[in-house]
Design an enzyme around this catalytic site. Structure first.
Site, short mmCIF file in Angstrom:
data_model
loop_
_atom_site.label_atom_id
_atom_site.label_comp_id
_atom_site.label_asym_id
_atom_site.label_seq_id
_atom_site.Cartn_x
_atom_site.Cartn_y
_atom_site.Cartn_z
N SER A 29 -23.30 -108.49 12.46
CA SER A 29 -22.88 -108.30 13.85
C SER A 29 -22.86 -109.62 14.61
O SER A 29 -22.54 -109.67 15.79
CB SER A 29 -23.79 -107.29 14.56
N ASN A 116 -35.51 -103.85 16.17
CA ASN A 116 -35.18 -102.64 16.93
C ASN A 116 -35.55 -102.76 18.41
O ASN A 116 -34.76 -102.43 19.29
CB ASN A 116 -35.89 -101.42 16.32
N THR A 161 1.64 -85.90 50.22
CA THR A 161 0.88 -85.01 49.33
C THR A 161 1.91 -84.47 48.36
O THR A 161 3.09 -84.29 48.73
CB THR A 161 0.21 -83.83 50.08
N HIS A 162 1.50 -84.26 47.13
CA HIS A 162 2.45 -83.86 46.06
C HIS A 162 3.58 -84.87 45.93
O HIS A 162 4.68 -84.54 45.49
CB HIS A 162 3.06 -82.47 46.32
N SER A 283 11.83 -109.92 33.11
CA SER A 283 12.30 -109.25 31.89
C SER A 283 12.97 -110.29 31.02
O SER A 283 13.65 -111.19 31.51
CB SER A 283 13.29 -108.16 32.27
N LYS A 289 15.18 -108.59 37.09
CA LYS A 289 13.97 -107.77 37.15
C LYS A 289 12.71 -108.53 37.52
O LYS A 289 12.49 -109.66 37.11
CB LYS A 289 13.76 -107.05 35.81
N GLU A 296 0.56 -102.39 36.17
CA GLU A 296 0.70 -101.51 35.00
C GLU A 296 -0.44 -101.73 34.02
O GLU A 296 -0.94 -100.80 33.39
CB GLU A 296 2.06 -101.73 34.33
N TYR A 323 -34.22 -95.77 15.95
CA TYR A 323 -33.13 -96.67 15.59
C TYR A 323 -32.44 -96.23 14.32
O TYR A 323 -33.07 -95.89 13.31
CB TYR A 323 -33.65 -98.11 15.42
N GLN A 328 -25.69 -100.19 16.13
CA GLN A 328 -25.04 -101.50 16.19
C GLN A 328 -23.61 -101.37 16.76
O GLN A 328 -23.06 -102.32 17.29
CB GLN A 328 -25.00 -102.13 14.79
N LYS A 331 -22.20 -102.38 20.60
CA LYS A 331 -21.88 -103.68 21.20
C LYS A 331 -20.41 -103.88 21.51
O LYS A 331 -20.03 -104.23 22.63
CB LYS A 331 -22.39 -104.81 20.30
N1 ARG Z 1 -27.81 -106.05 14.54
C1 ARG Z 1 -28.63 -104.90 14.77
C2 ARG Z 1 -28.02 -104.07 15.89
O1 ARG Z 1 -27.24 -104.60 16.57
C3 ARG Z 1 -30.01 -105.30 15.14
C4 ARG Z 1 -31.04 -104.28 14.84
C5 ARG Z 1 -31.20 -104.15 13.38
N2 ARG Z 1 -32.30 -103.33 13.06
C6 ARG Z 1 -32.48 -102.86 11.82
N3 ARG Z 1 -33.52 -102.13 11.59
N4 ARG Z 1 -31.62 -103.11 10.86
O2 ARG Z 1 -28.32 -102.93 16.09
#
Ligand code: ARG
Length: 467
Positions: A29, A116, A161-162, A283, A289, A296, A323, A328, A331
């Site tokens: 990650s 965790n 309205t509408h 455009s 345009k 948008e 956990y 993960q 994120k």
């Molecule tokens: N990269 C992990 C996450 O974002 C960190 C926590 C990992 N914990 C574990 N027990 N593998 O959640």
């Protein structure tokens, strides 16, 4: 990958086999959670201090840990941090680098801590900072709307309205209606803060901290308002992320509806507004345009924000307690939501600040039949029940339509056939300004009431700026 490489991983001790390289890439990650590098360092510095206070490390070891952590932080800040293939996430990367810089002492940092409680702490710290930035962008956007509304009270346009012409209103009144929605968003995002500001650190992997570290100290050190009172909850809770994404979804709904109004009003058919060149695009094929792309996109990006929220809700649903690696997946949707909503607030502010209004076009769109309600109200003031006056006014509208004239062109004599209560003063009904000025109860479109709305919002903004 070799056996040796598996052993190099921070959790490599129990493993004998190598990880599939595909699995490594699948599991990592760092490519996105590196944006929490400073929060991760901050959390670790506080944790080093707690380890010293808890008698786990000496003062000198604490100082060396802190110096090392600051050096790692510097490398990130300067863009010099060198990511290694085995760096799984921001936590392992920072710890690996720390140990390279200060030696085996680096290995003491994680005492009693788990990724965790660490990741949950980093996420909350990160989001708290982003919430502050987003709050001020929201305050700026509302201010721009309010200041425009204050200056442009003279402009009248049809209220719909509408999407059918209903009654004349002040342009400022319409602008302020959007400001009030956003003002609720401001109130709501402020209310999220105490639930984000809950310290997970010291929850350990799930069961709590085995070294009796002082969590009150940690909370104070990191600026958390309260402490996760249950360690299982501490590591497993991601409701603060859902709540933020719900907030973002509602705010995007408001930006989207505001955009839709503006898109309609910038069309040649309406012509009430011109979007500044700074927020329009052309455009590639049709030279004439000018497209309202900014608006948008504001409207369109709401979709991804809703998707981020509902996607992560589905991830959470059905997870066992505490956990699980599924978490993960919090994120990317959160980061994308923060980036999207931040950009949208700034663009919306720019669009509103630079918009040109065309009061004559707005006025031209007002038609006398929009005063049929005022005509009915006129008779109410002469003592006739509204149900009857509604009917009488409706007949006047029909008569005008039948003759192909404006309702204001019907002679007093003809009106008196519909009701004997019509008198000379009925002519005053057919004036848009006086129609608007009659809506003078709180919330109405009269000049004074629009001014009151400006005052209410200005006061709220002043309070929000101090909070
Ligand atoms: N990269 C992990 C996450 O974002 C960190 C926590 C990992 N914990 C574990 N027990 N593998 O959640």
């Amino acid at each position: 990958m070799s056996n040796a490489s598996a052993k190099q991983k921070l959790w490599g001790g129990r493993f004998t086999g190598a990880t599939d390289p595909l699995m490594n890439a699948f599991n990592e990650s760092l490519s996105y959670d590196k944006r929490m590098h400073s929060q991760d360092i901050k959390g670790s510095i506080a944790y080093s201090k707690a380890l010293f206070l808890g008698g786990i490390i000496t003062e000198e070891e604490r100082d060396n840990l802190i110096r090392g952590l600051e050096a790692v932080g510097e490398e990130w800040a300067k863009g010099q941090f060198k990511i290694q293939p085995d760096d799984e996430d921001i936590h392992t990367a920072n710890e690996r680098r720390l140990s390279e810089l200060i030696g085996p002492l680096g290995g003491k940092l994680h005492t009693g801590r788990s990724r965790n409680d660490q990741v949950a702490t980093d996420m909350r710290l990160w989001l708290l900072e982003e919430v502050e930035t987003i709050r001020s962008a929201l305050i700026d956007l509302i201010s721009v709307i309010v200041e425009r509304a204050d200056k442009e009270k003279d402009a009248l346009l049809p209220g719909y309205t509408h999407l059918q012409r209903a009654l004349p209103i002040r342009w400022s009144h319409l602008l302020l209606s959007h400001a009030f929605s956003l003002n609720n968003d401001l109130e709501r995002i402020t209310q999220l803060k105490p639930r984000i500001s809950v310290l997970p650190l010291g929850s350990g992997a799930l069961a709590g901290n085995a070294f009796s570290l002082d969590r009150e100290f940690l909370a104070k050190e990191l600026g958390f308002a309260s402490i996760a009172e249950n360690s299982l909850f501490g590591v497993g809770d991601r409701d603060f992320i859902i709540e933020f994404m719900m907030w973002a979804s509602l705010t995007m709904t408001h930006l989207s509806r505001l955009s839709e109004d503006l898109i309609i009003y910038t069309t040649a058919e309406f012509g009430f507004l011109t979007l500044s060149d700074a927020y329009s695009t052309g455009s590639s094929m049709m030279p004439q345009k000018k497209n309202a792309d900014s608006l948008e996109l504001l409207r369109g990006k709401s979709g991804r924000v809703f998707g981020n929220m509902s996607g992560f809700l589905v991830t959470l649903k059905g997870l066992p307690s505490t956990y699980n690696k599924d978490l993960q997946e919090d994120k990317e949707p959160l980061f994308d939501t923060v980036d999207t909503v931040s950009a949208c607030l700034r663009i919306a502010e720019g669009v509103i600040a630079t918009l040109e209004i065309h009061p004559d076009r707005m006025k031209k769109a007002l038609t006398m039949d929009m005063l049929a309600t005022d005509l009915a109200d006129y008779l109410v003031r002469k003592g006739i029940p509204f149900r009857e006056t509604h009917h009488i006014s409706g007949r006047a509208v029909a008569l005008a339509e039948q003759r192909g004239v404006q309702i204001s062109d019907i002679s007093l004599g003809d009106l008196q056939i519909l009701s004997s209560k019509f008198e000379e003063d009925v002519k005053h009904v057919f004036d848009f300004e006086s129609s608007v000025e009659k809506r003078a109860s709180i919330g109405g479109t009269s000049r004074a009431m629009v001014g009151r709305q400006v005052d209410v919002l200005r006061n709220n903004l002043a309070l929000a700026r101090q909070a």
